[in-house]
Design an enzyme around this catalytic site. Structure first.
Site, PDB file in Angstrom:
ATOM      1  N   GLY A 202       7.182  24.286  -5.481  1.00  0.00           N
ATOM      2  CA  GLY A 202       7.670  24.889  -6.721  1.00  0.00           C
ATOM      3  C   GLY A 202       8.617  26.052  -6.493  1.00  0.00           C
TER       4      GLY A 202
ATOM      5  N   GLU B 137       2.087  19.557   2.789  1.00  0.00           N
ATOM      6  CA  GLU B 137       2.757  20.335   1.751  1.00  0.00           C
ATOM      7  C   GLU B 137       2.711  21.813   2.117  1.00  0.00           C
ATOM      8  OE1 GLU B 137       2.932  18.219  -2.313  1.00  0.00           O
ATOM      9  OE2 GLU B 137       1.012  19.223  -2.179  1.00  0.00           O
TER      10      GLU B 137
ATOM     11  N   SER C 291       9.120  20.865  -3.175  1.00  0.00           N
ATOM     12  CA  SER C 291      10.509  20.892  -3.656  1.00  0.00           C
ATOM     13  C   SER C 291      11.325  19.663  -3.238  1.00  0.00           C
ATOM     14  CB  SER C 291      11.212  22.190  -3.235  1.00  0.00           C
ATOM     15  OG  SER C 291      10.568  23.298  -3.835  1.00  0.00           O
TER      16      SER C 291
ATOM     17  N   GLU D  35      -2.871  24.012  -4.554  1.00  0.00           N
ATOM     18  CA  GLU D  35      -3.185  24.760  -5.779  1.00  0.00           C
ATOM     19  C   GLU D  35      -4.693  24.742  -6.028  1.00  0.00           C
ATOM     20  OE1 GLU D  35      -0.359  22.681  -8.236  1.00  0.00           O
ATOM     21  OE2 GLU D  35       1.247  23.647  -7.110  1.00  0.00           O
TER      22      GLU D  35
ATOM     23  N   HIS E 256      -5.306  19.616  -2.711  1.00  0.00           N
ATOM     24  CA  HIS E 256      -3.981  20.162  -2.995  1.00  0.00           C
ATOM     25  C   HIS E 256      -4.022  21.685  -2.853  1.00  0.00           C
ATOM     26  CE1 HIS E 256      -0.372  21.343  -5.143  1.00  0.00           C
ATOM     27  NE2 HIS E 256       0.073  20.124  -4.913  1.00  0.00           N
TER      28      HIS E 256
ATOM     29  N   GLY F   5       6.572  17.181  -7.148  1.00  0.00           N
ATOM     30  CA  GLY F   5       5.877  17.711  -8.318  1.00  0.00           C
ATOM     31  C   GLY F   5       6.879  17.809  -9.461  1.00  0.00           C
ATOM     32  N   GLY F   6       7.587  18.931  -9.515  1.00  0.00           N
ATOM     33  CA  GLY F   6       8.551  19.171 -10.591  1.00  0.00           C
ATOM     34  C   GLY F   6       9.503  18.009 -10.845  1.00  0.00           C
TER      35      GLY F   6
ATOM     36  N   ASN G  74       3.324  13.940  -8.641  1.00  0.00           N
ATOM     37  CA  ASN G  74       2.199  14.773  -9.105  1.00  0.00           C
ATOM     38  C   ASN G  74       2.660  15.556 -10.336  1.00  0.00           C
ATOM     39  OD1 ASN G  74       0.113  16.555  -9.482  1.00  0.00           O
ATOM     40  ND2 ASN G  74       0.386  17.648  -7.539  1.00  0.00           N
ATOM     41  N   TRP G  75       2.164  15.153 -11.479  1.00  0.00           N
ATOM     42  CA  TRP G  75       2.608  15.792 -12.727  1.00  0.00           C
ATOM     43  C   TRP G  75       1.952  17.152 -12.944  1.00  0.00           C
ATOM     44  CZ3 TRP G  75       2.631  11.392 -17.019  1.00  0.00           C
ATOM     45  CH2 TRP G  75       3.520  10.392 -16.625  1.00  0.00           C
ATOM     46  N   LYS G  76       0.945  17.465 -12.157  1.00  0.00           N
ATOM     47  CA  LYS G  76       0.205  18.733 -12.303  1.00  0.00           C
ATOM     48  C   LYS G  76      -0.270  18.899 -13.755  1.00  0.00           C
ATOM     49  CE  LYS G  76       2.592  20.497  -8.311  1.00  0.00           C
ATOM     50  NZ  LYS G  76       3.098  21.640  -7.554  1.00  0.00           N
TER      51      LYS G  76
HETATM   52  P1  13P Z   1       7.163  20.670  -6.249  1.00  0.00           P
HETATM   53  O1  13P Z   1       7.855  19.378  -5.959  1.00  0.00           O
HETATM   54  O2  13P Z   1       7.281  21.086  -7.687  1.00  0.00           O
HETATM   55  O3  13P Z   1       7.533  21.735  -5.279  1.00  0.00           O
HETATM   56  O4  13P Z   1       5.577  20.408  -6.041  1.00  0.00           O
HETATM   57  C1  13P Z   1       5.134  19.815  -4.883  1.00  0.00           C
HETATM   58  C2  13P Z   1       3.692  19.523  -4.997  1.00  0.00           C
HETATM   59  O5  13P Z   1       2.861  20.413  -5.014  1.00  0.00           O
HETATM   60  C3  13P Z   1       3.277  18.117  -5.142  1.00  0.00           C
HETATM   61  O6  13P Z   1       1.917  17.943  -5.001  1.00  0.00           O
END
Ligand code: 13P
Length: 251
Positions: A172, A166, A212, A96, A94, A233-234, A10-12
């Site tokens: 994050g 999640e 993470s 967020e 998600h 994500g990251g 997930n590149w956000k």
């Molecule tokens: P991180 O891997 O940056 O913690 O993000 C996880 C995430 O929200 C994937 O959808």
């Protein structure tokens, strides 16, 4: 029943088209036969990434989608639009989206329905906040997200989805849930889905973990039979890290 492992990046809100091109090019690995790999760039980069993935096995996902098909919804993107972009997966619910954009379980339910109508694989995200975990509410919160999110959906629909656990406190933050914590919740999700639908569904559906996920914790997470994949994500923004995650070595 074999649940094929799935890794979804997930590149956000990162990687505009110019940068998306560089990152996609750097993902030069071959997708192993026994796993599925999806990347979810932001909407504006879907086209360039799609073109670059031509002839490759990496699949394309979107990070969100509105539940109406067209009309006066300024700023929104529909399932119809995403299907023209060649998207096969879509993240729904998600944390967020829930926290920052106030998405409700009811809206998430509508999004899951339209995603299924358009034959996408919905990646239905659930998870508790730190406050909820500390208040011993994890199971209750997730049960509610599942019950309301899946309202009115048949077993055959739900089987087309992937559930992503999640925990909000692990996203994050660098603070990954331990494999033990993740397994506990995955098992609970399976038990709950078994009650909501049946045992067969609970054994067939894929449940993946996000929060993470990194090269140094992926092997342990993936070695657990109840964890069917990961949603970094990251780490998905770094070609070397993502490549290492895709190539996880489960014991
Ligand atoms: P991180 O891997 O940056 O913690 O993000 C996880 C995430 O929200 C994937 O959808």
């Amino acid at each position: 029943m074999l649940r094929k492992k799935i890794i979804i990046g997930n590149w956000k809100m990162n990687k505009p088209p110019s940068k998306a091109k560089i990152l996609t090019k750097a993902l030069s690995f071959a997708v192993p036969e026994d796993r599925e790999v999806v990347i979810c760039p932001p909407f504006v980069s879907l086209d360039v990434v799609k073109k670059m993935l031509k002839g490759r096995k990496i699949k394309l996902g979107a990070q969100n989608m509105y539940f109406e098909e067209s009309g006066a919804y300024t700023g929104e993107i529909s399932a119809l639009m995403l299907s023209e972009m060649g998207v096969s997966h879509v993240l729904v619910g998600h944390s967020e989206r829930r926290a920052i954009f106030h998405e409700t379980n009811k809206e998430i339910n509508k999004k899951l329905k339209i995603a299924l109508e358009y034959k996408f694989t919905p990646v239905f995200c659930v998870g508790e906040s730190l406050e909820e975990r500390e208040g011993h509410m994890t199971e209750k919160v997730i049960e509610r997200q599942l019950r309301e999110g899946l309202d009115g959906l048949k077993k055959s629909d739900v089987l087309k989805m992937v559930i992503a656990y999640e925990p909000v406190w692990a996203i994050g933050s660098g603070q990954t849930a331990t494999a033990k914590q993740a397994v506990e919740v995955h098992k609970h999700i399976r038990a709950f889905l078994s009650r909501l639908y049946d045992k067969e569904l609970s054994e067939e559906i894929r449940i993946i973990y996000g929060g993470s996920v990194k090269p140094d914790n992926v092997d342990e997470l993936m070695s657990k039979p109840d964890i069917d994949g990961v949603l970094p994500g990251g780490a998905s923004l770094d070609a070397a890290k993502f490549t290492r995650i895709v190539g996880f070595k489960a014991k």
